[in-house]
Scaffold this motif. Sequence first.
Motif, mmCIF file in Angstrom:
data_model
loop_
_atom_site.group_PDB
_atom_site.id
_atom_site.type_symbol
_atom_site.label_atom_id
_atom_site.label_comp_id
_atom_site.label_asym_id
_atom_site.label_seq_id
_atom_site.Cartn_x
_atom_site.Cartn_y
_atom_site.Cartn_z
ATOM 1 N N ARG A 1 0.828 -1.213 0.000
ATOM 2 C CA ARG A 1 0.000 0.000 0.000
ATOM 3 C C ARG A 1 0.863 1.264 0.000
ATOM 4 O O ARG A 1 0.554 2.240 -0.682
ATOM 5 N N LYS A 2 1.937 1.222 0.759
ATOM 6 C CA LYS A 2 2.810 2.393 0.838
ATOM 7 C C LYS A 2 3.445 2.706 -0.514
ATOM 8 O O LYS A 2 3.623 3.876 -0.883
ATOM 9 N N HIS A 3 3.776 1.652 -1.266
ATOM 10 C CA HIS A 3 4.493 1.838 -2.530
ATOM 11 C C HIS A 3 3.637 1.428 -3.732
ATOM 12 O O HIS A 3 4.174 1.085 -4.785
ATOM 13 N N ARG A 4 2.336 1.500 -3.588
ATOM 14 C CA ARG A 4 1.473 0.985 -4.650
ATOM 15 C C ARG A 4 1.639 1.739 -5.964
ATOM 16 O O ARG A 4 1.447 1.156 -7.038
ATOM 17 N N ALA A 5 1.995 3.018 -5.917
ATOM 18 C CA ALA A 5 2.173 3.772 -7.166
ATOM 19 C C ALA A 5 3.299 3.170 -8.004
ATOM 20 O O ALA A 5 3.189 3.068 -9.232
ATOM 21 N N VAL A 6 4.367 2.743 -7.330
ATOM 22 C CA VAL A 6 5.501 2.142 -8.047
ATOM 23 C C VAL A 6 5.098 0.790 -8.628
ATOM 24 O O VAL A 6 5.389 0.483 -9.795
ATOM 25 N N PHE A 7 4.422 -0.018 -7.806
ATOM 26 C CA PHE A 7 3.985 -1.327 -8.293
ATOM 27 C C PHE A 7 2.959 -1.181 -9.419
ATOM 28 O O PHE A 7 2.978 -1.949 -10.388
#
Length: 221
Positions: free
Chosen positions: A39-45
């Motif tokens: 969730r914290k890095h969802r933009a990257v994923f």
Amino acid sequence: MTDYFERLSGPRVQRVLNVLVEAPFFYRDDDRDLFAFLRKHRAVFARFYDDLYGWELIVDAQCARVYKTRWHNPALKPSQHDVFDLTRRDDCIAFLLVLEYYEHLIDERDISIDDPSLPRFEFGELFAFARARCAEVLGEESATDERVRRLLRGLMPTLLRYRFLREVEPDAEERARIDADHMLYECLPALRHYDARLLGPRALHQALRVPELSQEAEEAP
């Protein structure tokens, strides 16, 4: 791949990429720490999946999934795609009934998407709701108890397999006494990704527009 995740922990990135394709849904309760990392890095994923695969990453407070909009191997038949894709009319009707019942539960119990508790129900409660809805659409004579039970029971293994529902196991002593109507199920967060209300109030009416439930349900084992 390193261009996307060079600033993130390699082992955790690898785990996220794996869990998202090991099953249709990755739940927060599967691994809370890993889910929080996603969730914290969802933009990257999300960018990774979109750029390299053309998939959409969907993440909410309790559930994550990757959504594939097209298939690339023309040699595969639709039946060879291991995805949740209902093709039998009776299964589609049963799923609509389950979705309507789920919406009924969360409204009745005032459960929000952030609520850690997951609604539970006995099969008999689902049956009573589905029986009433089918009778409302078809009339009492067509929506017989046995037909509605077969309709729902035919879909339950699929809902358990793809983790829309979880069977709450009774203890060994209780299992010997419990009947099918009192089996307890837990609604899992993926059900929120299929909002029956978006289909409109007449979706079930249209699915049941023939005068009686199809013989598929009546002949199901």
